[in-house]
Motif scaffolding. Structure first.
Motif, PDB file in Angstrom:
ATOM      1  N   GLY A  68       0.822  -1.193   0.000  1.00 54.36           N
ATOM      2  CA  GLY A  68       0.000   0.000   0.000  1.00 54.36           C
ATOM      3  C   GLY A  68       0.862   1.250   0.000  1.00 54.36           C
ATOM      4  O   GLY A  68       1.788   1.371   0.809  1.00 54.36           O
ATOM      5  N   VAL A  69       0.588   2.161  -0.917  1.00 52.71           N
ATOM      6  CA  VAL A  69       1.356   3.395  -1.021  1.00 52.71           C
ATOM      7  C   VAL A  69       0.396   4.575  -0.933  1.00 52.71           C
ATOM      8  O   VAL A  69      -0.585   4.649  -1.674  1.00 52.71           O
ATOM      9  N   THR A  70       0.694   5.484  -0.015  1.00 48.51           N
ATOM     10  CA  THR A  70      -0.081   6.713   0.126  1.00 48.51           C
ATOM     11  C   THR A  70       0.767   7.880  -0.347  1.00 48.51           C
ATOM     12  O   THR A  70       1.894   8.061   0.128  1.00 48.51           O
ATOM     13  N   HIS A  71       0.244   8.661  -1.290  1.00 40.53           N
ATOM     14  CA  HIS A  71       0.954   9.805  -1.855  1.00 40.53           C
ATOM     15  C   HIS A  71       0.374  11.087  -1.258  1.00 40.53           C
ATOM     16  O   HIS A  71      -0.843  11.301  -1.279  1.00 40.53           O
ATOM     17  N   PHE A  72       1.250  11.946  -0.757  1.00 37.75           N
ATOM     18  CA  PHE A  72       0.840  13.184  -0.097  1.00 37.75           C
ATOM     19  C   PHE A  72       1.115  14.385  -0.993  1.00 37.75           C
ATOM     20  O   PHE A  72       2.006  14.344  -1.855  1.00 37.75           O
ATOM     21  N   ALA A  73       0.380  15.456  -0.737  1.00 36.64           N
ATOM     22  CA  ALA A  73       0.524  16.660  -1.555  1.00 36.64           C
ATOM     23  C   ALA A  73       1.769  17.463  -1.196  1.00 36.64           C
ATOM     24  O   ALA A  73       2.267  18.231  -2.016  1.00 36.64           O
ATOM     25  N   SER A  74       2.268  17.300   0.043  1.00 37.26           N
ATOM     26  CA  SER A  74       3.418  18.085   0.488  1.00 37.26           C
ATOM     27  C   SER A  74       4.065  17.405   1.683  1.00 37.26           C
ATOM     28  O   SER A  74       3.490  16.488   2.290  1.00 37.26           O
ATOM     29  N   VAL A  75       5.267  17.866   2.011  1.00 38.72           N
ATOM     30  CA  VAL A  75       5.946  17.352   3.201  1.00 38.72           C
ATOM     31  C   VAL A  75       5.123  17.667   4.442  1.00 38.72           C
ATOM     32  O   VAL A  75       5.025  16.856   5.368  1.00 38.72           O
ATOM     33  N   GLU A  76       4.503  18.841   4.453  1.00 36.17           N
ATOM     34  CA  GLU A  76       3.687  19.227   5.606  1.00 36.17           C
ATOM     35  C   GLU A  76       2.518  18.264   5.786  1.00 36.17           C
ATOM     36  O   GLU A  76       2.178  17.894   6.915  1.00 36.17           O
ATOM     37  N   SER A  77       1.882  17.841   4.694  1.00 40.65           N
ATOM     38  CA  SER A  77       0.762  16.888   4.776  1.00 40.65           C
ATOM     39  C   SER A  77       1.233  15.546   5.300  1.00 40.65           C
ATOM     40  O   SER A  77       0.557  14.912   6.119  1.00 40.65           O
ATOM     41  N   LEU A  78       2.400  15.095   4.848  1.00 38.09           N
ATOM     42  CA  LEU A  78       2.963  13.839   5.328  1.00 38.09           C
ATOM     43  C   LEU A  78       3.262  13.926   6.812  1.00 38.09           C
ATOM     44  O   LEU A  78       2.899  13.020   7.596  1.00 38.09           O
ATOM     45  N   GLU A  79       3.918  14.996   7.235  1.00 32.95           N
ATOM     46  CA  GLU A  79       4.255  15.159   8.643  1.00 32.95           C
ATOM     47  C   GLU A  79       3.001  15.267   9.506  1.00 32.95           C
ATOM     48  O   GLU A  79       2.970  14.762  10.641  1.00 32.95           O
ATOM     49  N   GLN A  80       1.977  15.920   8.971  1.00 32.50           N
ATOM     50  CA  GLN A  80       0.726  16.040   9.721  1.00 32.50           C
ATOM     51  C   GLN A  80       0.095  14.670   9.930  1.00 32.50           C
ATOM     52  O   GLN A  80      -0.390  14.351  11.025  1.00 32.50           O
ATOM     53  N   ALA A  81       0.108  13.827   8.894  1.00 32.28           N
ATOM     54  CA  ALA A  81      -0.464  12.482   9.010  1.00 32.28           C
ATOM     55  C   ALA A  81       0.292  11.640  10.027  1.00 32.28           C
ATOM     56  O   ALA A  81      -0.307  10.927  10.841  1.00 32.28           O
ATOM     57  N   VAL A  82       1.620  11.731   9.983  1.00 33.39           N
ATOM     58  CA  VAL A  82       2.430  10.982  10.956  1.00 33.39           C
ATOM     59  C   VAL A  82       2.150  11.490  12.366  1.00 33.39           C
ATOM     60  O   VAL A  82       1.994  10.711  13.304  1.00 33.39           O
ATOM     61  N   GLY A  83       2.058  12.804  12.506  1.00 37.26           N
ATOM     62  CA  GLY A  83       1.794  13.385  13.818  1.00 37.26           C
ATOM     63  C   GLY A  83       0.439  13.026  14.371  1.00 37.26           C
ATOM     64  O   GLY A  83       0.244  12.983  15.593  1.00 37.26           O
ATOM     65  N   MET A  84      -0.532  12.761  13.492  1.00 39.98           N
ATOM     66  CA  MET A  84      -1.868  12.373  13.925  1.00 39.98           C
ATOM     67  C   MET A  84      -1.968  10.889  14.260  1.00 39.98           C
ATOM     68  O   MET A  84      -3.040  10.402  14.632  1.00 39.98           O
ATOM     69  N   GLY A  85      -0.854  10.147  14.122  1.00 36.33           N
ATOM     70  CA  GLY A  85      -0.842   8.732  14.505  1.00 36.33           C
ATOM     71  C   GLY A  85      -1.193   7.778  13.385  1.00 36.33           C
ATOM     72  O   GLY A  85      -1.608   6.647  13.641  1.00 36.33           O
ATOM     73  N   MET A  86      -0.998   8.209  12.126  1.00 28.74           N
ATOM     74  CA  MET A  86      -1.379   7.360  11.003  1.00 28.74           C
ATOM     75  C   MET A  86      -0.600   6.048  10.978  1.00 28.74           C
ATOM     76  O   MET A  86      -1.157   4.998  10.645  1.00 28.74           O
ATOM     77  N   VAL A  87       0.673   6.081  11.347  1.00 24.52           N
ATOM     78  CA  VAL A  87       1.491   4.870  11.282  1.00 24.52           C
ATOM     79  C   VAL A  87       0.973   3.827  12.271  1.00 24.52           C
ATOM     80  O   VAL A  87       0.679   2.677  11.905  1.00 24.52           O
ATOM     81  N   GLU A  88       0.859   4.207  13.533  1.00 25.68           N
ATOM     82  CA  GLU A  88       0.413   3.249  14.531  1.00 25.68           C
ATOM     83  C   GLU A  88      -1.050   2.870  14.320  1.00 25.68           C
ATOM     84  O   GLU A  88      -1.442   1.717  14.520  1.00 25.68           O
TER      85      GLU A  88
END
Length: 326
Positions: free
Chosen positions: A126-146
């Protein structure tokens, strides 16, 4: 746990998940494209998904919401952009408002689900493509990985026939992390009756007794959201122990699927837990899943050490014996 790896790449603006499943590709494809099966795992424990729309075709939309144990709702939607059955499909995934429209303040993500056969089953890439580094960091910060890891960890129960997965195993206890414990038990009976057995005092008194030699002395239940309940038990003559009880309130009620309550030991200053009860029926059998959130690992271990699971198993056996037809 099927997840092998989850990695993020800020340069490519992607997050990759690799997971292996002991099931054929067509079976894995089905659980990702059937909304009733998808909602059993899409969302981490405590945030189950409900899909209200699922138009599985290029250009079609899927709309869903996830509900927290306190009743908070997070809404999302997919737009299906490519489908190559049974190998892959792509969606634009975004946050949505109450009408199901995209939230313009958060750019949608492009998600690609690809399935390939392996010697033991199926691999998901599964690959998720983000619009920007900020969007990626926001997703990680919201707990997307765990959150993704925990959501995928629920798939084993979905991929198997329910009886193959749980029949004859009794009450199973799984420690998820310092605060969360998941308890499962298969009941050979319809979900509607199992739901009523957890909601109606006349039925509760017949089975929720714990170990033999105890009686229920108080059973007061208001199952509506915001309603209170109180249970108490006392030992029968000749049985050792002291009377005790629990009280709490209902936070979420979605009959006959889910009920979330707080639980506090009456007359003590012990911290409360949050108990998330979910019921799923398949072919006349009902899987009870109880997700308990403790304030910390010490409280979790103290409660588990009391023999709670053994008492629950005795009660579930009594439920089957007393409430279900022979």
């Amino acid at each position: 746990m099927p997840v092998i790896d989850i990695t993020s790449d800020p340069e490519a603006l992607t997050m990759n998940i690799v997971a292996d499943f002991a099931a054929a590709p067509d079976r894995v494809w089905t659980v990702f494209t059937d909304p009733r099966q998808l909602e059993r795992f899409w969302g981490p424990p405590g945030w189950p998904a409900t899909f209200t729309r699922f138009d599985f075709a290029p250009g079609g939309l899927a709309q869903y919401h996830m509900t927290s144990p306190t009743g908070e709702i997070s809404r999302g939607r997919w737009e299906f952009t490519k489908i190559d059955e049974p190998r892959s499909f792509e969606v634009l995934d975004g946050f949505a408002d109450e009408q199901g429209d995209l939230n313009p303040d958060i750019p949608p993500m492009r998600m690609v689900f690809a399935f390939e056969p392996t010697a033991t089953g199926t691999r998901l890439n599964g690959v998720t493509h983000f619009a920007s580094v900020e969007s990626l960091e926001q997703a990680v910060g919201m707990g997307m990985v765990e959150g993704t890891r925990m959501a995928m960890g629920q798939l084993d129960a979905v991929l198997q026939d329910l009886r193959d997965y749980a029949a004859g195993r009794g009450t199973q206890v799984e420690i998820l992390d310092d605060q969360h414990v998941r308890i499962t038990r298969l009941i050979e009976g319809p979900r509607e009756l199992v739901w009523r057995a957890h909601q109606e005092p006349d039925l509760i008194r017949r089975w929720l007794l714990g170990p033999d030699g105890w009686r229920m002395t108080v059973c007061e239940v208001d199952p509506t959201v915001g309603g209170a309940y109180r249970y108490a038990w006392a030992p029968e003559p000749g049985t050792e122990g002291a009377e005790f009880g629990f009280d709490g309130t209902t936070l979420v009620s979605d009959a006959p699927r889910r009920a979330v309550t707080t639980e506090h030991m009456t007359g003590t200053d012990y911290p409360s837990t949050t108990n998330d009860l979910q019921l799923y029926e398949e072919d006349g059998a009902t899987l009870i899943t109880l997700l308990i959130e403790y304030p910390d690992a010490a409280t979790r271990d103290m409660v588990l050490a009391t023999g709670m699971a053994d008492g629950m198993e005795t009660s579930y056996q009594r439920l089957e014996r007393e409430l279900l037809p022979a």
